[in-house]
Design a protein around this motif. Structure first.
Motif, short mmCIF file in Angstrom:
data_model
loop_
_atom_site.label_atom_id
_atom_site.label_comp_id
_atom_site.label_asym_id
_atom_site.label_seq_id
_atom_site.Cartn_x
_atom_site.Cartn_y
_atom_site.Cartn_z
N SER A 7 -3.98 12.97 14.12
CA SER A 7 -3.98 11.51 14.10
C SER A 7 -3.13 10.93 15.23
CB SER A 7 -3.47 10.99 12.75
OG SER A 7 -4.31 11.39 11.70
N ALA A 16 -6.32 -0.93 11.88
CA ALA A 16 -7.51 -0.31 11.28
C ALA A 16 -7.16 1.07 10.71
CB ALA A 16 -8.62 -0.19 12.32
N PHE A 17 -6.34 1.81 11.44
CA PHE A 17 -5.90 3.13 10.95
C PHE A 17 -5.08 2.96 9.67
CE2 PHE A 17 -2.77 6.46 10.49
CZ PHE A 17 -3.51 7.62 10.68
N TYR A 18 -4.18 1.99 9.67
CA TYR A 18 -3.32 1.79 8.51
C TYR A 18 -4.13 1.38 7.28
CZ TYR A 18 0.72 0.43 5.71
OH TYR A 18 1.67 0.33 4.71
N LYS A 19 -5.15 0.55 7.50
CA LYS A 19 -6.01 0.14 6.39
C LYS A 19 -6.76 1.35 5.81
CE LYS A 19 -8.45 -2.08 3.45
NZ LYS A 19 -7.83 -2.44 2.16
N LYS A 20 -7.23 2.21 6.67
CA LYS A 20 -8.05 3.35 6.22
C LYS A 20 -7.20 4.47 5.63
CE LYS A 20 -11.67 6.57 7.68
NZ LYS A 20 -12.52 6.27 6.49
N TYR A 21 -6.06 4.77 6.26
CA TYR A 21 -5.30 5.96 5.86
C TYR A 21 -3.96 5.65 5.20
CZ TYR A 21 -8.77 8.36 8.69
OH TYR A 21 -9.96 8.84 9.19
N SER A 22 -3.49 4.43 5.28
CA SER A 22 -2.26 4.00 4.60
C SER A 22 -1.10 4.98 4.80
CB SER A 22 -2.54 3.83 3.10
OG SER A 22 -1.43 3.27 2.44
N PRO A 57 -9.86 -7.68 4.27
CA PRO A 57 -9.29 -6.64 5.13
C PRO A 57 -9.42 -6.97 6.61
CG PRO A 57 -10.62 -5.67 3.39
CD PRO A 57 -10.89 -7.14 3.35
N TRP A 78 0.86 -1.18 0.00
CA TRP A 78 0.00 0.00 0.00
C TRP A 78 0.90 1.23 0.00
CZ3 TRP A 78 -3.22 -1.84 4.82
CH2 TRP A 78 -3.95 -2.99 4.45
#
Length: 234
Positions: A86, A197-203, A161, A73
């Motif tokens: 953040s 979850a943060f990494y998945k959403k905001y990469s 995911p 990603w």
């Protein structure tokens, strides 16, 4: 010839396996050269260096075997305000949620303070170089391997995911079993879920590295100046 997903799966096994070996066996192996009877600052420093070796090995595996970008990603760019907001939000959620979870576990199980934490408090006492190096190592190595490397590959292998978030967080929690308490596994699992979850959403892995560093740094500094029993829930 091994498929791309097969190479990803092997990379996940190697990354987690190497990390687990370092957590479990690096101190006894390093101690063969020092012959110390207890955990010392020098031993712990070399233990942290071993984590950088693991990161290096996975980079090599990624380059020569996977032959794909380490970051499946691409890191997204955000404003300075988003970074600050953040980091503050992640820190508050991780600290407050982790403290509540650990307090609940300690209340229900009458769990005692981790013996390893007691050892660590003594070697970190006024050793600010070791504190900074430890926090920097944890932030960079753990986030690059657990979030940037393992999580996206699990998601790609299973096309899920949710599994990427849950399994990477579970592996992250298992690595903390060496502390010997339920709370020191449950809290990293909770934080792992939040970070994944943060990494998945905001990469953006840089935000997680900074937040991880701050979380550990504040905790270790508190251990320096406050009795461990008053900060053990962190």
């Amino acid at each position: 010839m091994m498929s791309v997903n097969g190479r990803y799966a092997l990379g996940i096994v190697l990354a987690f396996g190497f990390l687990a070996m370092v957590m479990l066996y690096s101190v006894p192996v390093i101690n063969l050269f020092f012959n110390d009877k207890t955990l010392t600052a020098d031993l712990f420093f070399y233990n942290r260096l071993a984590l950088w070796m693991v990161l290096g090995l996975i980079f090599i595996y990624n380059f020569f075997i996977e032959n794909r970008s380490f970051f499946l990603w691409e890191d997204k760019k955000y404003s300075a305000g988003f970074y600050i907001a953040s980091i503050v939000a992640l820190y508050i959620i991780s600290t407050a949620g982790g403290a509540l979870l650990n307090a609940l576990i300690m209340t229900l199980t009458q769990e005692k303070i981790s013996g390893k934490l007691v050892q660590l408090q003594s070697i970190f006492k006024h050793n600010y170089f070791l504190i900074i190096f430890t926090c920097f190592t944890a932030g960079v190595v753990e986030e690059l391997l657990m979030r940037a490397y393992i999580q996206p590959r699990i998601e790609k292998i299973y096309n899920s995911p949710v599994l990427g978030i849950v399994i990477s967080s579970l592996l992250f929690a298992i690595l903390h079993m060496t502390y010997g308490t339920i709370g020191q596994v449950a809290v990293p699992f909770f934080i792992g879920i939040v970070f994944a979850a943060f990494y998945k959403k905001y990469s953006n892995i840089k935000i997680l590295i900074i937040c991880h560093f701050i979380y550990d740094f504040v905790s270790l500094m508190l251990m320096n100046f406050i009795d461990l029993k008053h900060v053990s829930f962190f």
